[in-house]
Design a protein around this motif. Structure first.
Motif, PDB file in Angstrom:
ATOM      1  N   SER A   1       2.341  -2.364 -15.037  1.00 59.23           N
ATOM      2  CA  SER A   1       1.015  -2.788 -14.619  1.00 59.23           C
ATOM      3  C   SER A   1       0.630  -2.676 -13.316  1.00 59.23           C
ATOM      4  O   SER A   1      -0.318  -2.856 -12.663  1.00 59.23           O
ATOM      5  N   ALA A   2       1.721  -1.716 -12.451  1.00 62.91           N
ATOM      6  CA  ALA A   2       1.648  -1.745 -11.022  1.00 62.91           C
ATOM      7  C   ALA A   2       0.684  -0.441 -11.024  1.00 62.91           C
ATOM      8  O   ALA A   2       0.497   0.315 -11.866  1.00 62.91           O
ATOM      9  N   PRO A   3       0.169  -0.186  -9.599  1.00 61.32           N
ATOM     10  CA  PRO A   3      -0.887   0.969  -9.523  1.00 61.32           C
ATOM     11  C   PRO A   3      -0.168   2.119  -9.550  1.00 61.32           C
ATOM     12  O   PRO A   3       1.027   2.340  -9.231  1.00 61.32           O
ATOM     13  N   LEU A   4      -1.032   3.464  -9.606  1.00 58.39           N
ATOM     14  CA  LEU A   4      -0.705   4.459  -9.609  1.00 58.39           C
ATOM     15  C   LEU A   4      -0.405   5.099  -8.347  1.00 58.39           C
ATOM     16  O   LEU A   4       0.532   5.977  -8.102  1.00 58.39           O
ATOM     17  N   ALA A   5      -1.123   4.584  -7.406  1.00 58.22           N
ATOM     18  CA  ALA A   5      -0.977   5.020  -5.990  1.00 58.22           C
ATOM     19  C   ALA A   5      -0.868   3.878  -5.235  1.00 58.22           C
ATOM     20  O   ALA A   5      -1.296   2.760  -5.180  1.00 58.22           O
ATOM     21  N   ALA A   6       0.156   4.161  -4.481  1.00 60.19           N
ATOM     22  CA  ALA A   6       0.614   2.618  -3.416  1.00 60.19           C
ATOM     23  C   ALA A   6      -0.518   2.805  -2.069  1.00 60.19           C
ATOM     24  O   ALA A   6      -0.989   3.686  -1.831  1.00 60.19           O
ATOM     25  N   HIS A   7      -0.714   1.727  -1.699  1.00 58.85           N
ATOM     26  CA  HIS A   7      -1.503   1.397  -0.680  1.00 58.85           C
ATOM     27  C   HIS A   7      -0.707   1.842   0.696  1.00 58.85           C
ATOM     28  O   HIS A   7       0.246   1.321   0.722  1.00 58.85           O
ATOM     29  N   ALA A   8      -1.297   2.287   1.702  1.00 56.12           N
ATOM     30  CA  ALA A   8      -0.491   2.453   3.002  1.00 56.12           C
ATOM     31  C   ALA A   8      -0.938   1.350   3.931  1.00 56.12           C
ATOM     32  O   ALA A   8      -1.770   0.620   3.944  1.00 56.12           O
ATOM     33  N   ALA A   9       0.283   0.968   4.394  1.00 59.56           N
ATOM     34  CA  ALA A   9       0.243  -0.062   5.276  1.00 59.56           C
ATOM     35  C   ALA A   9      -0.468   0.004   6.425  1.00 59.56           C
ATOM     36  O   ALA A   9      -0.349   1.480   6.959  1.00 59.56           O
ATOM     37  N   PRO A  10      -1.353  -0.709   7.149  1.00 61.87           N
ATOM     38  CA  PRO A  10      -1.992  -0.444   8.545  1.00 61.87           C
ATOM     39  C   PRO A  10      -0.760  -0.238   9.734  1.00 61.87           C
ATOM     40  O   PRO A  10       0.344  -0.641   9.637  1.00 61.87           O
ATOM     41  N   THR A  11      -1.161   0.668  10.624  1.00 60.97           N
ATOM     42  CA  THR A  11      -0.354   0.957  11.789  1.00 60.97           C
ATOM     43  C   THR A  11      -0.130  -0.410  12.580  1.00 60.97           C
ATOM     44  O   THR A  11      -1.118  -0.898  12.967  1.00 60.97           O
ATOM     45  N   PRO A  12       0.909  -0.782  13.089  1.00 65.91           N
ATOM     46  CA  PRO A  12       1.158  -1.709  13.815  1.00 65.91           C
ATOM     47  C   PRO A  12       0.653  -1.700  15.012  1.00 65.91           C
ATOM     48  O   PRO A  12       0.571  -0.381  15.683  1.00 65.91           O
ATOM     49  N   ALA A  13       0.403  -2.748  15.861  1.00 69.24           N
ATOM     50  CA  ALA A  13      -0.093  -2.614  17.269  1.00 69.24           C
ATOM     51  C   ALA A  13       1.101  -1.825  18.407  1.00 69.24           C
ATOM     52  O   ALA A  13       2.266  -2.037  17.930  1.00 69.24           O
ATOM     53  N   ALA A  14       0.610  -1.368  19.131  1.00 67.37           N
ATOM     54  CA  ALA A  14       1.539  -0.547  20.088  1.00 67.37           C
ATOM     55  C   ALA A  14       2.478  -1.606  20.602  1.00 67.37           C
ATOM     56  O   ALA A  14       2.234  -2.502  21.098  1.00 67.37           O
ATOM     57  N   GLY A  15       3.829  -1.089  20.515  1.00 68.19           N
ATOM     58  CA  GLY A  15       4.738  -1.822  21.236  1.00 68.19           C
ATOM     59  C   GLY A  15       5.295  -2.859  20.299  1.00 68.19           C
ATOM     60  O   GLY A  15       6.309  -3.611  20.559  1.00 68.19           O
ATOM     61  N   ALA A  16       4.964  -3.120  18.994  1.00 72.96           N
ATOM     62  CA  ALA A  16       5.389  -3.957  18.170  1.00 72.96           C
ATOM     63  C   ALA A  16       5.577  -3.495  16.665  1.00 72.96           C
ATOM     64  O   ALA A  16       4.628  -2.928  16.242  1.00 72.96           O
ATOM     65  N   ALA A  17       6.805  -3.742  16.098  1.00 70.12           N
ATOM     66  CA  ALA A  17       6.763  -3.423  14.626  1.00 70.12           C
ATOM     67  C   ALA A  17       6.485  -4.418  13.742  1.00 70.12           C
ATOM     68  O   ALA A  17       6.746  -5.495  13.755  1.00 70.12           O
ATOM     69  N   ALA A  18       5.280  -3.850  13.057  1.00 68.91           N
ATOM     70  CA  ALA A  18       4.802  -4.953  11.952  1.00 68.91           C
ATOM     71  C   ALA A  18       5.710  -5.187  10.917  1.00 68.91           C
ATOM     72  O   ALA A  18       6.201  -4.289  10.273  1.00 68.91           O
ATOM     73  N   ALA A  19       5.880  -6.578  10.657  1.00 69.14           N
ATOM     74  CA  ALA A  19       6.636  -6.804   9.260  1.00 69.14           C
ATOM     75  C   ALA A  19       5.578  -6.683   8.140  1.00 69.14           C
ATOM     76  O   ALA A  19       4.655  -6.944   8.262  1.00 69.14           O
TER      77      ALA A  19
END
Length: 332
Positions: A14-32
């Motif tokens: 049931s999962a999607p055929l295409a994955a969603h791209a995660a947003p780019t984290p703010a500069a200087g911080a790694a987004a969890a």
């Protein structure tokens, strides 16, 4: 809860055929990153669309990754299989799972439930007029709205709806079509379908929040929420807090900015402006504004009502909501 191979395959297929791209984290911080199982046109998708379009997740230091599924049960299976970190479920499911050894927990998403709908010209004016009628019920015999309606009918009118009506259970769109075609006298359905029925000129005779209030439960009880592992949330507390902050900001936008709804219209599936307006009204009515002791005590009272009607099939052997069901980190 132990999963079998068939259940896991259901989630994966049931999962999607295409994955969603995660947003780019703010500069200087790694987004969890947080993977959230959603239905393509489900109301959680609306909220996450606002989050991602405005970058509320990036600003909060978290990357939201929606993972689409075709059915609600598939999202549940995906959560249990570790394929996603969060899904939208109810606290009844969480409580039962915790009472059987799982560590899922719940934080509110919506207070909106559903309602009882009849054609505009229907002679049915109250639940007392339902005996002998054909009633369509969205979901299963253990659906919350059906159990709430049964409790309401029994306590306010002395009617056992389980035996008094000619009932049928099914998917919300099917039930709606049956009512429209005149093959049902009334339908009990989820709130987006109540909203659409109202836009088409039908009458919402009884909302389930009104039924809950009539049962003597005065505080608003969130029914659906984000569900996740307590251990996972404890290890990723900053990410969870960031996510909750981002969705709270999205709700504030949806509560006050009509332009957001115009941008969201394609995702709601609204056929026209009238449907979109009713969906907006129902969504806004269901936004949680407070989540504390009063609401959790009200949930405990609602649990007692539902357990009495649904029995062990619904809640297992538990007599009360399992400790830890409600995640302590959410605040409104």
């Amino acid at each position: 809860m132990r999963l079998d191979r068939r259940a896991v395959l259901l989630a994966l297929l049931s999962a999607p055929l295409a994955a969603h791209a995660a947003p780019t984290p703010a500069a200087g911080a790694a987004a969890a990153s947080i993977r959230i199982g959603v239905l393509r046109f489900g109301t959680v998708s609306w909220e996450l669309d606002v989050v991602r379009r405005h970058g509320f997740d990036t600003a909060a230091g978290v990357a939201v990754e929606p993972v689409e599924f075709a059915a609600a049960q598939a999202t549940q299976v995906a959560l249990q299989a570790g394929k996603v970190d969060m899904v939208a479920l109810d606290w009844l499911w969480v409580s039962r799972q915790r009472s059987e050894g799982a560590d899922w927990c719940f934080t509110p998403f919506s207070n909106a439930v559903g309602g009882l709908v009849v054609p505009a010209a229907s002679p049915i004016q109250s639940v007392a007029d339902l005996p002998g009628r054909k009633l369509g019920v969205a979901g299963s015999p253990l659906d919350k709205s059906w159990l709430i309606l049964r409790a309401y009918a029994e306590r306010t009118h002395g009617i056992d709806l389980d035996t008094a009506v000619d009932k049928s259970f099914g998917a919300p769109p099917l039930i709606a079509e049956e009512l429209k075609a005149g093959r049902l006298d009334a339908m009990l359905t989820f709130w987006p379908f109540v909203a659409k029925a109202e836009a088409a000129g039908m009458r919402a005779m009884l909302t389930m929040d009104a039924a809950i209030s009539a049962l003597g439960i005065s505080a608003t009880v969130p029914v659906v929420g984000y569900v996740f592992s307590e251990k996972w949330a404890t290890r990723n507390r900053a990410a969870v807090d960031g996510f909750l902050s981002a969705v709270a900001e999205a709700r504030r936008r949806l509560a006050t900015d009509d332009a957001e709804w115009r941008a969201l219209a394609p995702l709601t599936g609204a056929a026209d402006d009238a449907e979109l307006e009713r969906l907006k009204t129902w969504y806004r009515r269901g936004i949680p504004t407070h989540w504390g002791t009063q609401e959790q005590d009200a949930a405990e009272r609602l649990f007692e009502v539902l357990a009495e009607i649904g029995g062990p099939t619904l809640v297992g052997a538990a007599k009360t909501i399992a400790p830890g069901t409600f995640w302590p980190g959410a605040a409104y």
